[in-house]
Design an enzyme around this catalytic site. Structure first.
Site, mmCIF file in Angstrom:
data_model
loop_
_atom_site.group_PDB
_atom_site.id
_atom_site.type_symbol
_atom_site.label_atom_id
_atom_site.label_comp_id
_atom_site.label_asym_id
_atom_site.label_seq_id
_atom_site.Cartn_x
_atom_site.Cartn_y
_atom_site.Cartn_z
ATOM 1 C CG HIS A 263 -1.892 0.989 1.319
ATOM 2 N ND1 HIS A 263 -2.414 1.747 0.444
ATOM 3 C CD2 HIS A 263 -2.748 1.459 2.425
ATOM 4 C CE1 HIS A 263 -3.223 2.505 0.743
ATOM 5 N NE2 HIS A 263 -3.635 2.202 1.966
ATOM 6 C CG HIS A 304 -4.386 0.795 -8.127
ATOM 7 N ND1 HIS A 304 -5.610 0.719 -7.852
ATOM 8 C CD2 HIS A 304 -3.704 1.772 -7.458
ATOM 9 C CE1 HIS A 304 -5.914 1.294 -6.876
ATOM 10 N NE2 HIS A 304 -5.002 2.023 -6.660
ATOM 11 C CG ASP A 361 2.982 4.242 -4.053
ATOM 12 O OD1 ASP A 361 1.970 3.530 -3.952
ATOM 13 O OD2 ASP A 361 3.024 5.214 -3.142
HETATM 14 C C1 SDX Z 1 -1.428 2.125 -3.432
HETATM 15 O O1 SDX Z 1 -5.984 0.910 -3.032
HETATM 16 C C2 SDX Z 1 -5.484 1.884 -3.395
HETATM 17 O O2 SDX Z 1 -6.255 2.837 -3.878
HETATM 18 C C3 SDX Z 1 -4.217 2.056 -2.980
HETATM 19 C C4 SDX Z 1 -3.548 3.380 -3.568
HETATM 20 C C5 SDX Z 1 -3.962 4.583 -2.685
HETATM 21 O O3 SDX Z 1 -3.890 5.727 -3.226
HETATM 22 O O4 SDX Z 1 -4.526 4.484 -1.549
HETATM 23 O O5 SDX Z 1 -3.614 3.677 -4.843
HETATM 24 C C6 SDX Z 1 -2.051 3.438 -3.118
HETATM 25 O O6 SDX Z 1 -1.468 1.500 -2.486
HETATM 26 C C7 SDX Z 1 -0.861 1.904 -4.968
HETATM 27 C C8 SDX Z 1 -0.377 0.355 -4.883
HETATM 28 C C9 SDX Z 1 1.050 0.138 -4.266
HETATM 29 N N1 SDX Z 1 1.639 -0.840 -4.158
HETATM 30 C C10 SDX Z 1 2.622 -1.500 -5.038
HETATM 31 O O7 SDX Z 1 2.678 -0.918 -6.099
HETATM 32 C C11 SDX Z 1 3.130 -2.802 -4.773
HETATM 33 C C12 SDX Z 1 3.020 -3.761 -6.141
HETATM 34 N N2 SDX Z 1 1.694 -3.965 -6.208
HETATM 35 C C13 SDX Z 1 1.201 -5.198 -6.042
HETATM 36 O O8 SDX Z 1 1.388 -5.692 -4.612
HETATM 37 C C14 SDX Z 1 -0.300 -5.251 -6.266
HETATM 38 O O9 SDX Z 1 -0.284 -4.925 -7.684
HETATM 39 C C15 SDX Z 1 -1.307 -4.769 -5.519
HETATM 40 C C16 SDX Z 1 -1.470 -4.850 -4.228
HETATM 41 C C17 SDX Z 1 -1.244 -3.294 -5.698
HETATM 42 C C18 SDX Z 1 -2.756 -5.119 -6.130
HETATM 43 O O10 SDX Z 1 -2.705 -6.414 -5.930
HETATM 44 P P1 SDX Z 1 -4.195 -7.199 -6.218
HETATM 45 O O11 SDX Z 1 -5.155 -6.207 -6.725
HETATM 46 O O12 SDX Z 1 -4.487 -8.072 -5.148
HETATM 47 O O13 SDX Z 1 -3.672 -8.023 -7.413
HETATM 48 P P2 SDX Z 1 -2.956 -9.614 -7.302
HETATM 49 O O14 SDX Z 1 -2.270 -9.609 -6.045
HETATM 50 O O15 SDX Z 1 -4.199 -10.570 -7.328
HETATM 51 O O16 SDX Z 1 -2.283 -9.789 -8.553
HETATM 52 C C19 SDX Z 1 -3.001 -10.212 -9.840
HETATM 53 C C20 SDX Z 1 -1.739 -10.843 -10.661
HETATM 54 C C21 SDX Z 1 -1.085 -12.060 -10.012
HETATM 55 O O17 SDX Z 1 -0.431 -12.827 -10.950
HETATM 56 P P3 SDX Z 1 -1.167 -14.272 -11.404
HETATM 57 O O18 SDX Z 1 -1.469 -14.943 -9.712
HETATM 58 O O19 SDX Z 1 -2.575 -13.745 -11.984
HETATM 59 O O20 SDX Z 1 -0.378 -14.990 -12.227
HETATM 60 O O21 SDX Z 1 -0.707 -9.835 -11.011
HETATM 61 C C22 SDX Z 1 0.402 -10.421 -10.635
HETATM 62 C C23 SDX Z 1 -0.011 -11.354 -9.382
HETATM 63 O O22 SDX Z 1 1.209 -11.781 -9.339
HETATM 64 N N3 SDX Z 1 0.836 -8.879 -9.780
HETATM 65 C C24 SDX Z 1 2.161 -8.526 -9.871
HETATM 66 C C25 SDX Z 1 2.268 -7.177 -9.481
HETATM 67 N N4 SDX Z 1 1.009 -6.824 -8.927
HETATM 68 C C26 SDX Z 1 0.375 -7.935 -9.137
HETATM 69 N N5 SDX Z 1 3.323 -9.064 -10.664
HETATM 70 C C27 SDX Z 1 4.473 -8.571 -10.488
HETATM 71 N N6 SDX Z 1 4.618 -7.310 -9.944
HETATM 72 C C28 SDX Z 1 3.514 -6.710 -9.429
HETATM 73 N N7 SDX Z 1 3.707 -5.271 -9.023
#
Ligand code: SDX
Length: 425
Positions: A263, A304, A361
């Site tokens: 997050h 996201h 971010d």
């Molecule tokens: C913020 O919610 C908000 O609005 C948050 C925010 C705000 O202003 O409050 O926007 C701020 O938190 C932005 C996000 C910051 N976090 C990151 O940058 C961390 C990296 N991102 C991930 O951890 C992830 O993308 C999330 C947590 C942001 C979202 O996760 P989801 O929606 O639960 O998606 P998921 O984990 O189910 O992933 C779906 C697929 C998976 O692959 P498969 O299992 O389908 O094969 O996408 C892949 C994941 O492995 N994946 C990634 C990835 N993010 C998702 N693979 C590589 N790198 C990534 N960053």
């Protein structure tokens, strides 16, 4: 005529009303299901609306973000963080005199009592600033608890003004503590962002010297972070607030939730990742790790839960990033790594299929680093920006009817069984 959906449970058809949204998806009101002896199941709340709200609207496919109906791009280009705070809290843009009065009310509350400052004595220069800011905001509850009536709109407004006013001062104090330097008091001659930068980089009893360009960039960054619908930390504030907890304690709960690298902690994690990658020659190695289902490594700053096209804030943030680097004449090699990562994510199937784009971010970390903010302070800046959003959602919930948040579960544990004496086990 109210829309409805029907589900059949053990041969019985149940009507569930559909509640219509002004924008975006309608919702199925499932509150009646408990009476039918069944729960809904949605870990991570991917398909669940936890409340109704009029504050912020996000369209993840179209890359739209509206604060009280105003597009983030227009607010970032034309507004100020305090004007956005007013908009979020009151629902309308202020007139000139309303904004002047609001700025005066904030300015008059920015200082932190001398005796309160000793809260920082419990920390060392190595303490993570997020632990300090979380404790400091929770500590404000000790100053504003007795007599605070959360059902009194005037009391809620006072809490909102206090929190928006003091969060930059407390944030700067965490930075000064990490440097072992004396705290710098807020300066009434400076605007909100200038004051924050001066309290961070200024010196006690010395005239401020803040770059207007950097202050404008910082103010814009605060605007971009001000609110974001029911994200994890805002939902935490609402849940904590639903127990009728002290608002300062509820905000501290939001800060704790924001800290996680999935997050708000992602901006710090982006810089750590870019530093670990080091240069463009190692990008493919890390991209392969990100794609590997058996490797927990993820490209921080990408993906996201809601934005499945692009995060409009990332676009504005990238512009701010370039403006700051140009102003400072910096050529940050990490920016080249970042740009290359973004290009790869736009071209490679793994990211395209999963609709993973740079989020807010991704560029904020590089911008903060260019301004001279240390990496461990990045999420504190996110906390500063997001404070008005958390307060607005808390106030919106308290202003209407609300129930204590208490989710249920799908129980997979053992059925009832009798205790056995230890000698029989
Ligand atoms: C913020 O919610 C908000 O609005 C948050 C925010 C705000 O202003 O409050 O926007 C701020 O938190 C932005 C996000 C910051 N976090 C990151 O940058 C961390 C990296 N991102 C991930 O951890 C992830 O993308 C999330 C947590 C942001 C979202 O996760 P989801 O929606 O639960 O998606 P998921 O984990 O189910 O992933 C779906 C697929 C998976 O692959 P498969 O299992 O389908 O094969 O996408 C892949 C994941 O492995 N994946 C990634 C990835 N993010 C998702 N693979 C590589 N790198 C990534 N960053």
């Amino acid at each position: 005529m109210t829309q409805k959906v029907q589900i059949t449970i053990d041969g019985k058809t149940v009507d569930l009303p559909v509640l219509e949204a002004n924008e975006g998806l309608n919702v199925v009101d499932v509150r009646g299901l408990i009476g039918e002896g069944i729960f809904t199941y949605d870990p991570g709340f991917l398909s669940t609306a936890s409340c109704d709200s009029s504050v912020t609207y996000i369209d993840g496919d179209a890359g739209i973000l509206l604060y009280r109906g105003y597009p983030i791009e227009q607010l970032a280009a034309n507004s100020s963080h305090l004007e956005v705070c007013y908009l979020l809290l009151n629902g309308e843009l202020p007139t000139k005199s309303e904004l002047d009065d609001f700025e005066k009310e904030i300015r008059s509350r920015m200082d932190v009592d001398e005796h309160f400052q000793v809260i920082f004595d419990g920390f060392t220069e190595d303490s993570h600033p997020m632990s300090m800011i979380c404790a400091a905001v929770a500590g404000l509850a000790s100053l504003y608890h007795d007599g605070l009536d959360i059902y009194d709109a005037d009391h809620r407004r006072e809490a909102a003004l206090n929190l928006i006013a003091k969060i930059p001062t407390l944030a700067a104090m965490t930075y000064k503590k990490s440097l072992g330097e004396a705290f710098v008091k807020p300066d009434p001659s400076l605007n909100y962002a200038e004051n924050f930068l001066n309290m961070c980089f200024g010196t006690k009893n010395k005239a401020p010297n803040v770059s207007p360009t950097l202050a404008r960039a910082m103010d814009r960054i605060f605007i971009l972070h001000a609110d974001h619908e029911q994200n994890a930390s805002t939902s935490t504030v609402r849940l904590a607030g639903s127990t009728e907890a002290n608002p300062y304690a509820a905000m501290a709960a939001g800060i704790a939730a924001l800290w996680g690298p999935s997050h708000g902690g992602a901006n710090e994690a982006v810089l750590d990742m870019l530093n670990e990658i080091g240069d463009e020659s190692r990008i493919e190695e890390y991209v392969a790790k990100a794609k590997d289902p058996d490797d927990s490594f993820r490209l921080m700053g990408f993906g996201h839960r809601v934005y499945k096209n692009f995060d409009p804030r990332a676009t504005v943030m990238q512009e701010s990033c370039h403006a700051v680097l140009d102003e400072l004449g910096l050529k940050d090699p990490l920016l080249k790594v970042a740009k290359q990562l973004e290009t790869i994510a736009r071209e490679q199937d793994y990211f395209i299929q999963r609709r993973l784009y740079p989020n807010v971010d991704f560029y904020s970390g590089i911008t903060f680093k260019a301004i001279g903010i240390p990496v461990k302070m990045f999420t504190v800046l996110f906390t500063l920006g997001r404070m008005p959003g958390w307060i607005t959602h808390w106030n919106e919930m308290l202003s209407g009817g609300f129930k204590i948040g208490r989710p249920r579960q799908l129980y997979l544990g053992p059925s009832a069984r009798d205790y056995t004496d230890i000698n029989q086990r």
